[in-house]
Structure formats: C-alpha cells, structure tokens
Design a protein around this motif. Sequence first.
Motif, PDB file in Angstrom:
ATOM      1  N   LEU A 116     -32.008 -45.218  96.820  1.00 50.40           N
ATOM      2  CA  LEU A 116     -31.810 -46.667  96.780  1.00 50.40           C
ATOM      3  C   LEU A 116     -31.703 -47.091  95.319  1.00 50.40           C
ATOM      4  O   LEU A 116     -32.638 -46.937  94.543  1.00 50.40           O
ATOM      5  CB  LEU A 116     -32.968 -47.405  97.449  1.00 50.40           C
ATOM      6  CG  LEU A 116     -32.902 -48.939  97.413  1.00 50.40           C
ATOM      7  CD1 LEU A 116     -31.708 -49.448  98.205  1.00 50.40           C
ATOM      8  CD2 LEU A 116     -34.202 -49.549  97.952  1.00 50.40           C
ATOM      9  N   PRO A 137     -36.093 -44.718 101.599  1.00 49.36           N
ATOM     10  CA  PRO A 137     -37.090 -44.219 100.653  1.00 49.36           C
ATOM     11  C   PRO A 137     -36.497 -43.438  99.489  1.00 49.36           C
ATOM     12  O   PRO A 137     -37.134 -43.296  98.444  1.00 49.36           O
ATOM     13  CB  PRO A 137     -37.990 -43.326 101.520  1.00 49.36           C
ATOM     14  CG  PRO A 137     -37.117 -42.918 102.668  1.00 49.36           C
ATOM     15  CD  PRO A 137     -36.187 -44.065 102.913  1.00 49.36           C
ATOM     16  N   THR A 163     -30.954 -50.229  92.742  1.00 48.97           N
ATOM     17  CA  THR A 163     -30.990 -51.690  92.727  1.00 48.97           C
ATOM     18  C   THR A 163     -30.458 -52.233  91.406  1.00 48.97           C
ATOM     19  O   THR A 163     -30.824 -51.744  90.333  1.00 48.97           O
ATOM     20  CB  THR A 163     -32.430 -52.200  92.929  1.00 48.97           C
ATOM     21  OG1 THR A 163     -32.976 -51.608  94.106  1.00 48.97           O
ATOM     22  CG2 THR A 163     -32.458 -53.710  93.076  1.00 48.97           C
ATOM     23  N   GLN A 182     -36.762 -50.863 100.677  1.00 44.45           N
ATOM     24  CA  GLN A 182     -37.456 -49.656 100.216  1.00 44.45           C
ATOM     25  C   GLN A 182     -38.155 -48.943 101.369  1.00 44.45           C
ATOM     26  O   GLN A 182     -38.283 -47.722 101.355  1.00 44.45           O
ATOM     27  CB  GLN A 182     -38.481 -50.034  99.141  1.00 44.45           C
ATOM     28  CG  GLN A 182     -37.850 -50.424  97.811  1.00 44.45           C
ATOM     29  CD  GLN A 182     -38.869 -50.944  96.817  1.00 44.45           C
ATOM     30  OE1 GLN A 182     -39.854 -51.597  97.198  1.00 44.45           O
ATOM     31  NE2 GLN A 182     -38.649 -50.662  95.542  1.00 44.45           N
TER      32      GLN A 182
END
Length: 203
Positions: free
Chosen positions: A155, A152, A157, A148
């Motif tokens: 991303l 920033p 997950t 992270q």
Amino acid sequence: LDKILATQPQGPYNIGGLCIGSILAYEIASQLRAAGHEVSLLVLLDAPSPLYLESHNSLTSKLSRPRYLLERNARLGLRQSLFNLRKRLIRYFAGSERAKFAWTEISEAHELIESAALAYRPERYGGEVLLLLASERTPHVNFLPGWQAVVPHNLHTRYVNGYHRELMTAQNVRSIANLISSHLISTSGEKFESCGVGSPPGR
C-alpha cells in the motif's frame, strides 16, 4: 467485470476509482486477481474505506464540520470563499426541469451505490495499491487506517494538495496523472531489476 474482460480479455490491468467508486474498483481488482489475471496497479483516489463509511455519520464528525469550514474559509479569504459559494449556488439553481430530473436520478443511483458500499466487506488484497488522498479534510476523517487493515502489504500513500472537491481541477489532475505514471514506471523498473534485466533507460 464482464465488460472489462470483453474489451480486454488479458491483463495486465490498471484499475482505479474516485471516492466511493474506489470500493467498486477494489472489488473488480480482487475478482480479476482471483480469476488468475494480473492487476499491475489499483488506484484509490481519496477513497473512503468501508470501515470509515460505518462511522462517517457520527455525532463527533458532524459537530466538527462547521468549525472546519469556518477555518478553511478564513484561510481561503473572503473573496475566494464568496466565489466558491457563488459557483455552488449557480450549479444548484441552474438548469431545466430535465436537468433537475437527471440530477434526481443521479442522486438515487448514488444512494444505491452508498448502500451497497456500506454492506461491502472487502477481503484482503495482495497486489500493488496506490492510495491518493486529499491533503485537506475535515477533522476525524481519516481514510488510511481502513485501507491499511485490508492491504497490509504494497500500500503506497501519496497526498494531493487541496480538498476532495478540488481534486478534479486542471492542476490537480496533472499532479494525479504524474503520481500514477511515476508509480507505474518505478514498479516496472523494480520488475526489470528482479528479472536481472536492469533498470529502464533514463531511470
């Protein structure tokens, strides 16, 4: 990077890596983007971030591992735990002198890669990143904050059932392939919509 460009001179590229190999994939994707190439997706599969590698040998981490292993074996049951132990012992003792020599070479190569990873300081990455993490891990092991910090934005997950060593089982490989395919389809759909073309058929 040179080998990738020799094989496929133009993008878009999908780049990925497993475990510590993800750090290499991250740098390759960064260099491709810096050279003006399009990287559609960077996949990091249960990847320790460089920030995590700095502290993975801490005393707290080492002390928490035996308790975690006991709790995990209790969940798996005696039969499955003994089966897993037997497989590991067979792999350890089996093989000829040539196989042992080959394993020594692999171990040395892995140590070199880990040393390079420890020294690596990643720049921020602005492209699409899919971070796939094993759902089970030892306490005090959390790869997410490190990624992270350098990704920033963009991303994404997802978690895969099981432990790190179980990710390459047939069932998990199918799950991982489906997660990657679904992400590629969804992001390509968003690009179509942003261009005013609309969603792909059947979406």
